[in-house]
Design an enzyme around this catalytic site. Structure first.
Site, PDB file in Angstrom:
ATOM      1  N   ARG A  97      21.916  -4.637  63.326  1.00  0.00           N
ATOM      2  CA  ARG A  97      22.664  -3.401  63.180  1.00  0.00           C
ATOM      3  C   ARG A  97      22.055  -2.297  64.046  1.00  0.00           C
ATOM      4  O   ARG A  97      20.943  -2.426  64.547  1.00  0.00           O
ATOM      5  CB  ARG A  97      22.670  -2.948  61.708  1.00  0.00           C
ATOM      6  CG  ARG A  97      23.483  -3.825  60.790  1.00  0.00           C
ATOM      7  CD  ARG A  97      23.304  -3.439  59.327  1.00  0.00           C
ATOM      8  NE  ARG A  97      21.972  -3.777  58.818  1.00  0.00           N
ATOM      9  CZ  ARG A  97      21.551  -3.520  57.583  1.00  0.00           C
ATOM     10  NH1 ARG A  97      22.351  -2.905  56.730  1.00  0.00           N
ATOM     11  NH2 ARG A  97      20.338  -3.867  57.206  1.00  0.00           N
ATOM     12  N   LYS A 122      17.184   0.460  59.166  1.00  0.00           N
ATOM     13  CA  LYS A 122      16.120   0.017  58.264  1.00  0.00           C
ATOM     14  C   LYS A 122      14.897   0.918  58.370  1.00  0.00           C
ATOM     15  O   LYS A 122      14.725   1.674  59.321  1.00  0.00           O
ATOM     16  CB  LYS A 122      15.715  -1.435  58.587  1.00  0.00           C
ATOM     17  CG  LYS A 122      16.803  -2.443  58.259  1.00  0.00           C
ATOM     18  CD  LYS A 122      17.225  -2.414  56.796  1.00  0.00           C
ATOM     19  CE  LYS A 122      16.149  -2.898  55.857  1.00  0.00           C
ATOM     20  NZ  LYS A 122      16.564  -2.825  54.435  1.00  0.00           N
ATOM     21  N   TYR A 175      17.481   4.046  55.762  1.00  0.00           N
ATOM     22  CA  TYR A 175      17.109   3.430  54.483  1.00  0.00           C
ATOM     23  C   TYR A 175      15.585   3.315  54.453  1.00  0.00           C
ATOM     24  O   TYR A 175      14.971   2.845  55.411  1.00  0.00           O
ATOM     25  CB  TYR A 175      17.702   2.021  54.350  1.00  0.00           C
ATOM     26  CG  TYR A 175      19.196   1.982  54.128  1.00  0.00           C
ATOM     27  CD1 TYR A 175      19.764   2.511  52.973  1.00  0.00           C
ATOM     28  CD2 TYR A 175      20.040   1.395  55.057  1.00  0.00           C
ATOM     29  CE1 TYR A 175      21.133   2.473  52.762  1.00  0.00           C
ATOM     30  CE2 TYR A 175      21.411   1.350  54.855  1.00  0.00           C
ATOM     31  CZ  TYR A 175      21.954   1.893  53.707  1.00  0.00           C
ATOM     32  OH  TYR A 175      23.301   1.849  53.505  1.00  0.00           O
ATOM     33  N   HIS A 214      13.720   2.790  50.936  1.00  0.00           N
ATOM     34  CA  HIS A 214      13.343   1.975  49.769  1.00  0.00           C
ATOM     35  C   HIS A 214      11.829   2.067  49.524  1.00  0.00           C
ATOM     36  O   HIS A 214      11.139   1.065  49.373  1.00  0.00           O
ATOM     37  CB  HIS A 214      13.763   0.514  49.957  1.00  0.00           C
ATOM     38  CG  HIS A 214      15.243   0.343  50.144  1.00  0.00           C
ATOM     39  ND1 HIS A 214      16.146   0.498  49.114  1.00  0.00           N
ATOM     40  CD2 HIS A 214      15.981   0.047  51.239  1.00  0.00           C
ATOM     41  CE1 HIS A 214      17.376   0.294  49.573  1.00  0.00           C
ATOM     42  NE2 HIS A 214      17.308   0.036  50.853  1.00  0.00           N
ATOM     43  N   GLU A 258      19.468   5.775  50.663  1.00  0.00           N
ATOM     44  CA  GLU A 258      19.725   5.173  49.337  1.00  0.00           C
ATOM     45  C   GLU A 258      19.592   6.139  48.170  1.00  0.00           C
ATOM     46  O   GLU A 258      19.977   5.803  47.047  1.00  0.00           O
ATOM     47  CB  GLU A 258      18.824   3.957  49.107  1.00  0.00           C
ATOM     48  CG  GLU A 258      17.349   4.248  48.871  1.00  0.00           C
ATOM     49  CD  GLU A 258      16.532   4.400  50.138  1.00  0.00           C
ATOM     50  OE1 GLU A 258      15.301   4.515  50.031  1.00  0.00           O
ATOM     51  OE2 GLU A 258      17.130   4.393  51.250  1.00  0.00           O
ATOM     52  N   VAL A 302      27.369  -3.707  44.010  1.00  0.00           N
ATOM     53  CA  VAL A 302      26.995  -5.055  44.447  1.00  0.00           C
ATOM     54  C   VAL A 302      27.564  -6.104  43.501  1.00  0.00           C
ATOM     55  O   VAL A 302      28.202  -7.076  43.921  1.00  0.00           O
ATOM     56  CB  VAL A 302      25.459  -5.203  44.543  1.00  0.00           C
ATOM     57  CG1 VAL A 302      25.077  -6.666  44.750  1.00  0.00           C
ATOM     58  CG2 VAL A 302      24.910  -4.358  45.674  1.00  0.00           C
ATOM     59  N   ASP A 323      15.220  -5.159  48.198  1.00  0.00           N
ATOM     60  CA  ASP A 323      14.744  -3.937  48.853  1.00  0.00           C
ATOM     61  C   ASP A 323      14.049  -2.992  47.879  1.00  0.00           C
ATOM     62  O   ASP A 323      13.259  -2.142  48.287  1.00  0.00           O
ATOM     63  CB  ASP A 323      15.906  -3.197  49.521  1.00  0.00           C
ATOM     64  CG  ASP A 323      16.294  -3.815  50.853  1.00  0.00           C
ATOM     65  OD1 ASP A 323      15.384  -4.201  51.600  1.00  0.00           O
ATOM     66  OD2 ASP A 323      17.497  -3.909  51.136  1.00  0.00           O
TER      67      ASP A 323
END
Length: 371
Positions: free
Chosen positions: A15, A75, A94, A96, A118, A179, A270
């Protein structure tokens, strides 16, 4: 503002943080965008497309980090990137944090401004920048789970939807959020016998009304989970506590009660994973086996379908990224509570409670860093 889009260097991460259309939007708003050469190739976007959109292409990741005031990624930065991050630089990606202490400490040390996709949160508690990737990961969890149920992949040799005269596979989904709902829809669409579990009765009632009739809802507690896993073929872990570590709903001792060849897919990896035996894997080596149970715990699942994922992610992040660029991160976060909740680490201070609690770090009021 000067925007930087580096190429993702995490294992098999194809990505990219911004599409050419996103670049065009920044340029039209008067901003400068630097994109690392070949950053978009994995998602199907050529350097030429970025140039036409108004981006300046740079050869190396170091050049991008050096020039940019705001880095837009997919990421979290990995170890090789830590030294490239400069004090006061805004990173929008992101993170995490609660699942990985070394990253947290590295970002504290960098004194950068870390705004996590997130934890950007709306008043209704929804997570607008997590939703698109949760939708992708939820659907992929069943796609991957079905593959690893095949005998050559180590599974029980079960076709998810069965055939006339043969029962379909039993799929258990833990968590009724984005999800879990997407996983249940996919599994049901393939003809599986699906059960979805959650601790919220209102959510279970809602799911009971909207999901196909081959999806059953069951209240989530340890007793019910222990009973369900003994006859489930595919189990999807889809539990999320925003910004905090996921709870372990399936413990190591429970594996012995499952049938050999059962497949576990942990989409919560994650955030540390919702299975006690979860450890992050990669697309290159996605599974491992404990007590005869296959674990699929790829930490960047949507990276396997980068074209879909990149478009979906930019659609969601771009309006927020433009606010940050147009106003500056301080004013944008002061004006917009949703963005303010995305701040996790600022100038060496942890300003998100879930991250502070995960590692016993000092928690600082986010309003203090916005003064």
């Amino acid at each position: 503002m000067i925007i930087g889009v580096p190429k993702e260097i995490k294992n098999n991460e194809n990505r990219v943080g911004l599409t050419p259309a996103g670049v065009s939007a920044f340029v039209k708003s008067g901003h400068k965008v630097f994109v690392q050469a070949t950053a978009g190739l994995g998602s199907g976007f050529s350097d030429e497309e970025y140039k036409k959109a108004g981006a300046t292409m740079l050869k190396t990741i170091a050049e991008v980090y050096k020039k940019a005031q705001m880095i837009i990624k997919v990421k979290e930065p990995i170890k090789e990137e830590y030294a490239l991050i400069t004090e006061g630089q805004l990173l929008f990606t992101y993170f995490h944090f609660a699942s990985y202490e070394p990253l947290t400490k590295a970002m504290i040390k960098s004194k950068a401004v870390c705004l996590a996709y997130e934890t950007v949160e709306k008043k209704d508690r929804s997570l607008p920048l997590l939703v698109p990737m949760s939708e992708v990961a939820g659907r992929m969890s069943v796609q991957e789970g079905a593959k690893f149920l095949e005998k050559p992949m180590g599974g029980r040799g079960i076709l998810l939807g069965g055939v006339p005269g043969v029962k379909p596979a039993e799929v258990l989904v833990l968590g009724g959020g984005i999800v879990g709902t997407q996983a249940a829809i996919m599994a049901a669409g393939l003809g599986a016998d699906v059960t979805i579990m959650d601790i919220s009765l209102p959510r279970l009632r809602e799911l009971d009304n909207i999901l196909p009739k081959n999806v059953k809802t069951v209240y989530s507690n340890e007793y019910n989970i222990r009973e369900m896993i003994t006859h489930s073929d595919l189990i999807v872990g889809a539990v999320l506590i925003p910004g905090a570590k996921a709870p372990h709903l399936i413990t190591k001792d429970m594996l012995k009660t499952m049938r050999p060849g059962t497949v576990l897919v942990d989409v919560a990896v994650d955030q540390g994973g919702c299975f006690e035996t979860t450890k992050a894997t990669t697309h290159e080596k996605p599974t491992y086996v404990i007590d005869g149970v296959i674990h699929y715990c790829v930490a960047n699942m949507p990276g396997a379908v980068p074209y879909t994922s990149t478009l979906a992610l930019t659609n969601a992040t771009l309006p927020y990224a433009l606010q940050l660029a147009n106003k500056g991160w301080k004013k944008a976060c002061a004006d917009n509570e949703e963005l303010r909740l995305g701040l996790n680490v600022v100038h060496g201070k942890v300003v998100y409670k879930g991250v502070a609690e995960a590692f016993n770090l000092k928690y600082n009021d986010v309003m203090e860093v916005l003064k």
